[in-house]
Write a protein that holds these residues in place. Sequence first.
Motif, PDB file in Angstrom:
ATOM      1  N   HIS A 175      -0.118  51.040  -1.617  1.00 22.18           N
ATOM      2  CA  HIS A 175       1.036  51.519  -0.850  1.00 22.18           C
ATOM      3  C   HIS A 175       0.597  52.711  -0.015  1.00 22.18           C
ATOM      4  N   GLU A 178       1.446  56.646  -0.410  1.00 20.95           N
ATOM      5  CA  GLU A 178       1.233  57.291  -1.709  1.00 20.95           C
ATOM      6  C   GLU A 178      -0.158  57.936  -1.721  1.00 20.95           C
ATOM      7  N   ARG A 234       4.732  52.029   4.143  1.00 18.95           N
ATOM      8  CA  ARG A 234       4.356  51.608   2.787  1.00 18.95           C
ATOM      9  C   ARG A 234       3.465  50.360   2.764  1.00 18.95           C
ATOM     10  N   HIS A 300      -0.563  54.661  -8.213  1.00 19.01           N
ATOM     11  CA  HIS A 300       0.542  54.774  -7.262  1.00 19.01           C
ATOM     12  C   HIS A 300       1.174  56.163  -7.399  1.00 19.01           C
ATOM     13  N   ALA A 301       2.200  56.412  -6.598  1.00 20.63           N
ATOM     14  CA  ALA A 301       3.057  57.597  -6.753  1.00 20.63           C
ATOM     15  C   ALA A 301       4.431  57.200  -6.198  1.00 20.63           C
ATOM     16  N   GLU A 376       1.982  55.670 -12.166  1.00 21.89           N
ATOM     17  CA  GLU A 376       2.716  56.368 -11.103  1.00 21.89           C
ATOM     18  C   GLU A 376       2.460  57.855 -11.301  1.00 21.89           C
ATOM     19  N   PHE A 443       9.981  51.887  -7.331  1.00 26.88           N
ATOM     20  CA  PHE A 443       9.064  51.415  -6.294  1.00 26.88           C
ATOM     21  C   PHE A 443       7.639  51.274  -6.788  1.00 26.88           C
ATOM     22  N   ILE A 444       7.396  50.488  -7.792  1.00 29.87           N
ATOM     23  CA  ILE A 444       6.025  50.400  -8.278  1.00 29.87           C
ATOM     24  C   ILE A 444       5.167  49.629  -7.286  1.00 29.87           C
TER      25      ILE A 444
HETATM   26 ZN   LIG Z   1       3.357  52.226  -5.070  1.00 26.56          ZN
END
Ligand SMILES: [Zn+2]
Length: 444
Positions: A175, A178, A234, A300-301, A376, A443-444
């Motif tokens: 993404h 992130e 994204r 991710h974040a 995350e 939003f993973i």
């Molecule tokens: Zn993500």
Amino acid sequence: MYIKILLVTFIYHTSCDAKTYENYTLFRGIPTNEKEIAFFSNLSKLYEVVYWRRTVVPNKPVDFTISPTDLPRFLDSALDSGIPLTTLIEDVQSAFNKQTIKTYIRRKLRSFDWNSFYRLDDIYNWLDDLVKSYPKDLQLINIGKSLENRDIFAVRLKLQGSMARSKVIVEGGIHAREWVGPAFVTYMLNEMVHSPFSNNKELYNVAMGFEWYFVPVINPDGYEYTHTHDRLWRKNRRGRYGIDLNRNFGIAFGTVGVSKSDKYDETYCGPSAFSEPETRVMAEFTRENSKNLMYYIAFHAYGQFFIIPYSFTPKQFDNYNDMVKLGYHVAAKIHKEYKTEYTVGNAYSCVGYLASGSSTDWVKKAFKTKYVVTMELRDTGTYAFALPPELILPTCRETMDGMIGMFSPTEPLSEFRPTSSCQQCQPSFMVKRFAVVFLCVSFI
Ligand SMILES: [Zn+2]
């Protein structure tokens, strides 16, 4: 000397062509019932909205920006509906402006220092220099090309003298917005390759114990686009709309937690599984290394979650309970230095969302890989995607502590056995040893 200092400290922000988020406010709403969930999910049909975090269940946050033009209309409507809102960031653009970008100086490894973010070329130049500096431990592998013909690189690490056969794949940057994901993956690689010179015996043992593959930026086109055009992008760069690569893998494709028809939706999954070169490249690379693949970790974040497969179903399969224990162990390690709290569970029970077509689910199903996790990273919404540069290193340090726990899981697992399951997230568990955090990401 003066010129050199100027070069080293040269920092800049996004180019003039970039979309500005000046006077865009980041709001958080916490819907308490189905009607309010519908209110928030409808926003994008009525206003210019960017969702930062979404939910499909009550009592989880929805984070979003609304353009200043649409703001008065939106606030009226929210007031009419009696829905409470919190302001997380007053002016999103000024928060983004604090995310400094530094230039990496070729052959000066120390000019890549996790005190700023870096453009793609700088990350790649640093990787190249690092591999050249440690040719007996590292190998740079061009695993394929993105849609816009950018290289996707992996770095293989096997320390001299290591007899390890078990493999680990570390994925970052699927993404685009992130940014702390690629930052951490590069940090982890750096820690591992320098572990023979470190006093940290545990780190060295972990590094020696596996054959490592790091893919810091699996979505290079999207990553660059966040630097040049739109900080909140994204997806990849298919068409004008983009495809969410973490919905494009061949697992329960297009079934839940995706948009199938609205191409401009943040979770548009594409026309078919593996329609995108980036997901095909990553899948092929993983398949080639699937023998003895013991871990697959995606970074991710934001949200501070340890997410266990599967994300496309509420059901818990395979070694889920063991993974919960591992998650506790990792969360406890992360908590140590800065008291950062992580939540452990699958996407549905703790995160409050289902998502099909994710890379981690696909790997788990396709290769029966024992340890598969989506991490995350920081934070829970104070800065969100606008994490300031001074928090990159603390984030990397604590996550590295967690990873050392992850890759040496034997002794401590029983120590962190959960005492009870959390009410909201039955039958999954939250980290009970610390304050329970109910801020869950979608939003993973
Ligand atoms: Zn993500």
